[in-house]
Design a protein around this motif. Structure first.
Motif, PDB file in Angstrom:
ATOM      1  N   GLY A  13       3.233  36.732 -65.797  1.00  0.00           N
ATOM      2  CA  GLY A  13       1.828  36.749 -65.387  1.00  0.00           C
ATOM      3  C   GLY A  13       1.519  35.682 -64.356  1.00  0.00           C
ATOM      4  N   LEU A  14       2.092  34.492 -64.529  1.00  0.00           N
ATOM      5  CA  LEU A  14       1.872  33.406 -63.569  1.00  0.00           C
ATOM      6  C   LEU A  14       2.496  33.729 -62.211  1.00  0.00           C
ATOM      7  CD1 LEU A  14       2.461  30.350 -65.932  1.00  0.00           C
ATOM      8  CD2 LEU A  14       0.327  30.884 -64.744  1.00  0.00           C
ATOM      9  N   LYS A  15       3.683  34.342 -62.221  1.00  0.00           N
ATOM     10  CA  LYS A  15       4.319  34.745 -60.965  1.00  0.00           C
ATOM     11  C   LYS A  15       3.465  35.769 -60.231  1.00  0.00           C
ATOM     12  CE  LYS A  15       9.135  34.035 -62.460  1.00  0.00           C
ATOM     13  NZ  LYS A  15      10.429  34.725 -62.747  1.00  0.00           N
ATOM     14  N   LEU A  16       2.984  36.768 -60.970  1.00  0.00           N
ATOM     15  CA  LEU A  16       2.116  37.773 -60.368  1.00  0.00           C
ATOM     16  C   LEU A  16       0.852  37.135 -59.796  1.00  0.00           C
ATOM     17  CD1 LEU A  16       2.466  40.578 -63.057  1.00  0.00           C
ATOM     18  CD2 LEU A  16       2.964  40.871 -60.627  1.00  0.00           C
ATOM     19  N   ALA A  17       0.285  36.215 -60.547  1.00  0.00           N
ATOM     20  CA  ALA A  17      -0.939  35.556 -60.092  1.00  0.00           C
ATOM     21  C   ALA A  17      -0.684  34.704 -58.852  1.00  0.00           C
ATOM     22  CB  ALA A  17      -1.515  34.701 -61.214  1.00  0.00           C
ATOM     23  N   LEU A  18       0.471  34.021 -58.794  1.00  0.00           N
ATOM     24  CA  LEU A  18       0.802  33.234 -57.606  1.00  0.00           C
ATOM     25  C   LEU A  18       0.866  34.113 -56.366  1.00  0.00           C
ATOM     26  CD1 LEU A  18       3.562  30.509 -58.228  1.00  0.00           C
ATOM     27  CD2 LEU A  18       1.177  30.207 -57.549  1.00  0.00           C
ATOM     28  N   CYS A  19       1.325  35.346 -56.544  1.00  0.00           N
ATOM     29  CA  CYS A  19       1.428  36.281 -55.418  1.00  0.00           C
ATOM     30  C   CYS A  19       0.108  36.977 -55.117  1.00  0.00           C
ATOM     31  CB  CYS A  19       2.528  37.305 -55.693  1.00  0.00           C
ATOM     32  SG  CYS A  19       4.190  36.590 -55.716  1.00  0.00           S
ATOM     33  N   GLY A  20      -0.946  36.619 -55.855  1.00  0.00           N
ATOM     34  CA  GLY A  20      -2.286  37.113 -55.535  1.00  0.00           C
ATOM     35  C   GLY A  20      -2.631  38.469 -56.099  1.00  0.00           C
ATOM     36  N   THR A  21      -2.012  38.856 -57.220  1.00  0.00           N
ATOM     37  CA  THR A  21      -2.320  40.171 -57.788  1.00  0.00           C
ATOM     38  C   THR A  21      -3.639  40.203 -58.544  1.00  0.00           C
ATOM     39  OG1 THR A  21      -1.086  39.673 -59.793  1.00  0.00           O
ATOM     40  CG2 THR A  21       0.120  40.744 -58.037  1.00  0.00           C
ATOM     41  N   VAL A  22      -4.143  39.039 -58.927  1.00  0.00           N
ATOM     42  CA  VAL A  22      -5.458  38.944 -59.565  1.00  0.00           C
ATOM     43  C   VAL A  22      -6.223  37.801 -58.915  1.00  0.00           C
ATOM     44  CG1 VAL A  22      -4.775  39.873 -61.811  1.00  0.00           C
ATOM     45  CG2 VAL A  22      -4.524  37.438 -61.364  1.00  0.00           C
ATOM     46  N   LEU A  23      -7.512  37.786 -59.115  1.00  0.00           N
ATOM     47  CA  LEU A  23      -8.331  36.708 -58.563  1.00  0.00           C
ATOM     48  C   LEU A  23      -7.965  35.396 -59.239  1.00  0.00           C
ATOM     49  CD1 LEU A  23     -11.741  38.604 -58.439  1.00  0.00           C
ATOM     50  CD2 LEU A  23     -10.190  38.131 -56.533  1.00  0.00           C
ATOM     51  N   ASP A  24      -7.844  34.341 -58.442  1.00  0.00           N
ATOM     52  CA  ASP A  24      -7.338  33.056 -58.940  1.00  0.00           C
ATOM     53  C   ASP A  24      -8.155  32.487 -60.090  1.00  0.00           C
ATOM     54  OD1 ASP A  24      -5.332  33.162 -57.074  1.00  0.00           O
ATOM     55  OD2 ASP A  24      -6.325  31.824 -55.641  1.00  0.00           O
ATOM     56  N   HIS A  25      -9.461  32.663 -60.033  1.00  0.00           N
ATOM     57  CA  HIS A  25     -10.297  31.998 -61.034  1.00  0.00           C
ATOM     58  C   HIS A  25     -10.069  32.578 -62.437  1.00  0.00           C
ATOM     59  CE1 HIS A  25     -12.958  35.489 -60.213  1.00  0.00           C
ATOM     60  NE2 HIS A  25     -13.329  35.323 -61.469  1.00  0.00           N
ATOM     61  N   LEU A  26      -9.517  33.790 -62.523  1.00  0.00           N
ATOM     62  CA  LEU A  26      -9.250  34.362 -63.840  1.00  0.00           C
ATOM     63  C   LEU A  26      -8.126  33.620 -64.560  1.00  0.00           C
ATOM     64  CD1 LEU A  26      -9.480  38.173 -63.005  1.00  0.00           C
ATOM     65  CD2 LEU A  26     -11.195  36.745 -64.129  1.00  0.00           C
ATOM     66  N   VAL A  27      -7.170  33.112 -63.800  1.00  0.00           N
ATOM     67  CA  VAL A  27      -6.071  32.334 -64.374  1.00  0.00           C
ATOM     68  C   VAL A  27      -6.413  30.853 -64.394  1.00  0.00           C
ATOM     69  CG1 VAL A  27      -3.595  31.816 -64.184  1.00  0.00           C
ATOM     70  CG2 VAL A  27      -4.463  34.060 -63.490  1.00  0.00           C
ATOM     71  N   GLY A  28      -7.096  30.394 -63.354  1.00  0.00           N
ATOM     72  CA  GLY A  28      -7.400  28.977 -63.184  1.00  0.00           C
ATOM     73  C   GLY A  28      -6.639  28.443 -61.985  1.00  0.00           C
ATOM     74  N   GLU A  29      -7.354  28.019 -60.958  1.00  0.00           N
ATOM     75  CA  GLU A  29      -6.711  27.570 -59.727  1.00  0.00           C
ATOM     76  C   GLU A  29      -5.796  26.374 -59.951  1.00  0.00           C
ATOM     77  OE1 GLU A  29     -10.491  27.216 -58.157  1.00  0.00           O
ATOM     78  OE2 GLU A  29     -10.426  29.042 -56.928  1.00  0.00           O
ATOM     79  N   GLU A  30      -6.216  25.441 -60.813  1.00  0.00           N
ATOM     80  CA  GLU A  30      -5.388  24.259 -61.048  1.00  0.00           C
ATOM     81  C   GLU A  30      -4.167  24.589 -61.893  1.00  0.00           C
ATOM     82  OE1 GLU A  30      -7.925  20.816 -62.098  1.00  0.00           O
ATOM     83  OE2 GLU A  30      -9.545  22.036 -61.269  1.00  0.00           O
ATOM     84  N   THR A  31      -4.302  25.558 -62.803  1.00  0.00           N
ATOM     85  CA  THR A  31      -3.133  26.026 -63.560  1.00  0.00           C
ATOM     86  C   THR A  31      -2.111  26.651 -62.620  1.00  0.00           C
ATOM     87  OG1 THR A  31      -4.414  26.431 -65.574  1.00  0.00           O
ATOM     88  CG2 THR A  31      -2.339  27.622 -65.351  1.00  0.00           C
ATOM     89  N   LEU A  32      -2.583  27.489 -61.701  1.00  0.00           N
ATOM     90  CA  LEU A  32      -1.685  28.113 -60.738  1.00  0.00           C
ATOM     91  C   LEU A  32      -1.042  27.081 -59.821  1.00  0.00           C
ATOM     92  CD1 LEU A  32      -3.504  31.392 -59.606  1.00  0.00           C
ATOM     93  CD2 LEU A  32      -1.329  31.181 -60.825  1.00  0.00           C
ATOM     94  N   ALA A  33      -1.828  26.094 -59.388  1.00  0.00           N
ATOM     95  CA  ALA A  33      -1.285  25.035 -58.535  1.00  0.00           C
ATOM     96  C   ALA A  33      -0.203  24.251 -59.272  1.00  0.00           C
ATOM     97  CB  ALA A  33      -2.406  24.108 -58.069  1.00  0.00           C
TER      98      ALA A  33
END
Length: 350
Positions: free
Chosen positions: A226-246
Motif C-alpha cells: 500500500g505504501l509503494k502504491l501511495a508513493l507512486c501516486g495511486t491515491v491522494l496523499d492525505h489519505l495515507v499521510g504526507e509525512e508518513t509517505l515522506a
C-alpha cells in the motif's frame, strides 16, 4: 509530528533502518471501495474488445497490480505495459549493466504467466512504436469470437490509478496519427472517471482504444505494498499521510543507498530521521509558519518549519524524477534467483 527521532548519520558509515514500522496502519481506509463499479463496467464492455493492455508503474513492476484484472478480463489477449521506465532504477547495485535487474523482472512476470511485457516512457514516446505491432500480433494469433468479421481492432486500456493509461493513448496518437491529446492526463489519481467512448490511435491497422478509470484491488496484499502504491501516486496523499509517505520514501532511499536527496536539497549528509530531514528541507525552501504558543506571559508567535509542506515537496521531487531513478520492488527482485546477465534483454532491446 509523532515521529521517533533517529541519529543523524553520514552516508558512508550509516546504519540505516532495516525495517519500516507498519503496525497500526489501516490500508483499507486508504483505498476507496467504489472501484468495483468501474470493474463491472469494464466487464460489460468485453464483448467489444479484442485485446487488453494493462498499464502499470515500472517502479513497482511486481507490486500492486490488481489480480481481479487477470481473473475477470483474462480471457482476452493481454499486454503488460510498464510505464515511467525513466523513473525506474533498472540497474543492480552489484552489476553496472542495466540488463541484470530487468531480466529478473521479466523472469518473475513470466512465472506469473505474463509473457508479453513492454517498458515505456510515454513522456518521450520511448518504445511506444512497439505497442501496435505487438497488439496486432496478439490479436492475429487469437480467436476473435463474434468479432471476426470486423476489420478494426478495439483495445481496452486498464490499470491501477495514475500509472499513465491516458498518457499511453495520447502517446500512441502522436506516433501513429500525428495528433494531439484525446484524453486528460494528470499527476494525481482519478482524472479518468468513466469508461470512455472509443479513441482512434492508429489508421493501419484501424485501431481504437477504450480508456478506463483506475481500479485498485479490493484488498491490498500488505501495508508495505500500500505504501509503494501511495508513493507512486495511486491515491491522494492525505489519505495515507504526507509525512508518513515522506518517511517511507526516506527509508527506501537510504536502504537502497540512493542519496540524490542530499545533493538536491543541499543537506550536507544523509540522515534517517525524517523529522530532521523535513526540518532542513522546510528551512531551505522557506516553508515556515507562525504558531501561537501559550506561555506564562501570554501568547507568543513562534516561527516553525512547515513539515507538511516540506513533505509534499519531498514527494513531488521524487515523483518527478529529480531524486534519480528508484526501484521500489528492489527487495523482492533481489530475493529472486539470480538471472544470467548474458542472456538478458534491456528494456530498450525488447
Amino acid at each position: 509530528m509523532k515521529l521517533i527521532p533517529l541519529a543523524l548519520c553520514s552516508a558512508a558509515r550509516a546504519a540505516w533502518r532495516e525495517s519500516f514500522p507498519l503496525g497500526g496502519r489501516d490500508v483499507a481506509r486508504w483505498f476507496p471501495g467504489h472501484m468495483a463499479k468501474g470493474l463491472k463496467k469494464m466487464q460489460s464492455s468485453l464483448k467489444l474488445v479484442d485485446c487488453i493492455i494493462e498499464v502499470h508503474d515500472a517502479r513497482i513492476p511486481l507490486s500492486g497490480r490488481n489480480p481481479l484484472f487477470q481473473e475477470t478480463l483474462g480471457i482476452k489477449p493481454h499486454l503488460l505495459i510498464l510505464n515511467k521506465m525513466d523513473l525506474a532504477d533498472l540497474k543492480e547495485q552489484q552489476c553496472l549493466k542495466q540488463k541484470c535487474l530487468f531480466q529478473k523482472i521479466i523472469q518473475h512476470l513470466e512465472g506469473e504467466g505474463l509473457k508479453n511485457v513492454i517498458f515505456t516512457n510515454c513522456i518521450k514516446d520511448e518504445n511506444i512504436k512497439q505497442v501496435i505491432p505487438k497488439v496486432t500480433e496478439l490479436v492475429g494469433s487469437s480467436y476473435r469470437y463474434h468479432r471476426g468479421e470486423n476489420v478494426e481492432f478495439c483495445i481496452m486500456v486498464i490499470g491501477v490509478p495514475n500509472v499513465g493509461k491516458s498518457s499511453l493513448i495520447n502517446s500512441l496518437r502522436r506516433q501513429h496519427l500525428r495528433k494531439g491529446k484525446a484524453t486528460r492526463v494528470g499527476g494525481e489519481p482519478g482524472i479518468t472517471r468513466a469508461v470512455m467512448s472509443r479513441i482512434q490511435v492508429c489508421e493501419r491497422p484501424l485501431m481504437f482504444l477504450l480508456d478506463t478509470p483506475g481500479v485498485l484491488a479490493p484488498r491490498i496484499e500488505s501495508v508495505e505494498t500500500g505504501l509503494k502504491l501511495a508513493l507512486c501516486g495511486t491515491v491522494l496523499d492525505h489519505l495515507v499521510g504526507e509525512e508518513t509517505l515522506a518517511d517511507y520514501l526516506l527509508y527506501t532511499l537510504n536502504r537502497h543507498q540512493l542519496f540524490g536527496y542530499v545533493q538536491h536539497y543541499g543537506l550536507g549528509e544523509a540522515c534517517d530521521d525524517v523529522a530532521s530531514v523535513l526540518k532542513r528541507v522546510a528551512v531551505r525552501l522557506g516553508k515556515t509558519q507562525k504558531v501561537k504558543v501559550l506561555t506564562g506571559t501570554g501568547n507568543v508567535n513562534v516561527i516553525q518549519p512547515n513539515y507538511p509542506a516540506a513533505a509534499r515537496d519531498f514527494l513531488r521531487t521524487f515523483r518527478s524524477g529529480l531524486l534519480g531513478p528508484v526501484m521500489l520492488d528492489r527487495d523482492i527482485l533481489q530475493s529472486s534467483p539470480q538471472a544470467d546477465p548474458c542472456l538478458a534483454l534491456g528494456p530498450r532491446d525488447v
